[in-house]
Write an enzyme that holds these catalytic residues in place. Structure first.
Site, PDB file in Angstrom:
ATOM      1  N   PRO A   2       0.821  -1.206   0.000  1.00 60.91           N
ATOM      2  CG  PRO A   2      -0.822  -1.576   1.596  1.00 60.91           C
ATOM      3  CD  PRO A   2       0.485  -2.112   1.091  1.00 60.91           C
ATOM      4  CD  GLU A   3       2.597   3.532  -4.430  1.00 61.16           C
ATOM      5  OE1 GLU A   3       2.906   4.732  -4.490  1.00 61.16           O
ATOM      6  OE2 GLU A   3       2.752   2.742  -5.387  1.00 61.16           O
ATOM      7  CE  LYS A  52       5.328   3.058   0.652  1.00 63.53           C
ATOM      8  NZ  LYS A  52       6.189   2.116  -0.105  1.00 63.53           N
ATOM      9  CG  ASN A 227       7.525  -0.075  -7.850  1.00 60.62           C
ATOM     10  OD1 ASN A 227       8.584   0.517  -7.705  1.00 60.62           O
ATOM     11  ND2 ASN A 227       7.411  -1.179  -8.564  1.00 60.62           N
ATOM     12  NE  ARG A 320       8.754  -2.944  -4.999  1.00 60.28           N
ATOM     13  CZ  ARG A 320       7.942  -2.165  -4.267  1.00 60.28           C
ATOM     14  NH1 ARG A 320       8.382  -1.614  -3.146  1.00 60.28           N
ATOM     15  NH2 ARG A 320       6.714  -1.923  -4.670  1.00 60.28           N
TER      16      ARG A 320
END
Length: 330
Positions: A2-3, A52, A227, A320
Site C-alpha cells: 500500500p502506498e 505507510k 512503486n 523493485r
C-alpha cells in the site's frame, strides 16, 4: 505494498468508526495476545497516518502502530460509515455496488475495486477489505462476524470491527517510542505540506549521491511514495530515474515535492492513484474505471509512450520494478 494514500484512507476509516469508542482488543491468531491486553477495553482517541505507517492512540497513553507491508490488510465489518471529508458535496455516497460505472454522486468506481469504499453508503452493515485496494466483500447478517483466516489483531466496538492480517509491523508503543519512529520518517504532505516540509525534502535529496528513483522510495527521505507514484512522479517531471539526487536541478526537486502534494491529495480523496491530468470527461471516466488508462508509464513496459511513442522500459532497481520512458526522461 500500500502506498501513502491507502494508509491515510484507512486512518480516516478508524477516525470515523472507532475514535471515541471503547475498543475490545484481541488476537484471534494468538501472536499479538500479550500486547492486545495492554490496550484492551480502552477508548481510541486518535488515528493518524504518516507515510505507510498508521498509529492508533488509546486513552491510557499507549499507541498501536501498524505497518501493512506487502501482505497486510484490514477487514472492516459492521455499521461502517464513509469518512465525511471524502464524501461529495451532497454528503452521501451512492448505494450502487456496480463496478466501472458512476455512482449517484458522479464518482466513477474502479472495476478492480480500488476505490470501492465509495459504494458503501453511510452507514450500512457490510464487510470491507482495505489494503492497497479497497473492496466491499459482502453484507453481513450477524455481528460481529467470525474472524476469517489468520487475524493478528481484532478491534471491536459495539457497532464496528476491524481485523488485521499479515502486517509487517504490529506493536504497542508509548508516546516516546511513537515519536522515535516518526522522527525517522521523511515529510508526508498529508501531515505537513508547508515550506519547512518542502525544504526538508529538497535538502535530503540534494545532498545524496543515490539515484533519484531510489531516493523517492526511501521513507526517510519522503513518506508514502511507492512503486506506482515513484514511476509516475518521475515521468511527470521528465526526470531520468538514474540521475543522482545531488545532480537533479533544485527546481525539479521542488517540482517533484509539489507534485507529490498534488497527487497524494487526489489519492486520498478518490481512493485511486490517478496520475493523469487535463483529461476530457470521457477519458477521465475511463481512467477512473480502469487503472491501465490511469497512468503514464506504470506497468506499461513495451507499450508506446503516451507522449512520444517510444516503448516504455521496465527494469529492476533496488529489488523493485522501475518503469520509465528513455526518450522523455533521458
Amino acid at each position: 505494498m500500500p502506498e501513502g494514500h491507502s494508509v491515510h484512507r484507512i486512518a480516516k476509516q478508524f477516525a470515523v468508526n472507532f475514535v471515541g469508542h471503547r475498543v475490545a482488543v484481541s488476537s484471534p491468531q494468538g501472536r499479538f495476545a500479550d500486547d492486545a491486553k495492554r490496550i484492551d477495553g480502552h477508548t481510541m482517541i486518535a488515528a493518524k497516518a504518516v507515510g505507510k505507517q498508521m498509529f492508533l492512540e488509546f486513552d491510557n497513553e499507549l499507541w498501536l502502530r501498524i505497518h501493512l507491508g506487502i501482505y497486510g490488510a484490514w477487514d472492516f465489518a459492521g455499521d461502517i460509515s464513509i469518512d465525511p471529508t471524502i464524501a461529495s458535496a451532497n454528503g452521501r455516497m451512492g448505494q450502487t455496488n456496480q463496478r466501472g460505472t458512476a455512482n449517484q454522486t458522479g464518482t466513477v468506481l474502479d472495476e478492480a475495486g480500488e476505490n470501492s469504499l465509495h459504494s458503501i453508503g453511510a452507514p450500512r452493515r457490510t464487510r470491507l477489505r482495505m489494503s492497497e485496494s479497497e473492496k466491499v466483500e459482502a453484507d453481513i447478517d450477524v455481528f460481529p462476524p467470525e474472524p476469517i483466516g489468520q487475524v493478528r489483531v481484532r478491534l471491536l466496538t459495539d457497532t464496528a470491527v476491524a481485523d488485521l492480517r499479515g502486517p509487517t509491523a504490529c506493536e504497542v508503543l508509548d508516546p516516546a517510542e511513537v515519536d522515535a519512529v516518526i522522527a525517522k520518517l521523511g515529510p508526508d504532505p498529508q501531515v505537513d505540506d508547508g515550506p519547512e516540509a518542502e525544504e526538508a525534502f529538497v535538502a535530503k535529496v540534494r545532498k545524496k549521491p543515490t539515484s533519484i528513483a531510489l531516493l523517492l522510495m526511501d521513507q526517510s527521505v519522503v513518506s508514502g511514495i511507492g512503486n506506482v507514484y515513484r514511476a509516475e512522479l518521475l515521468f511527470r517531471a521528465r526526470q531520468n530515474p538514474h540521475t543522482p539526487g545531488k545532480l537533479v536541478p533544485e527546481d525539479t526537486v521542488r517540482e517533484l515535492w509539489r507534485d507529490w502534494v498534488h497527487l497524494l491529495r487526489i489519492g486520498v480523496e478518490t481512493g485511486q492513484m490517478m496520475t493523469m491530468d487535463d483529461l476530457d470527461e470521457e477519458s477521465y471516466r475511463r481512467a477512473m474505471a480502469k487503472r491501465e488508462d490511469r497512468h503514464w508509464v506504470y506497468k506499461r513496459e513495451g507499450l508506446p509512450c503516451r507522449v512520444c511513442g517510444t516503448h516504455i522500459v521496465m527494469e529492476e532497481l533496488g529489488g523493485r520494478k522501475l518503469y520509465w520512458c528513455p526518450k522523455d526522461q533521458k
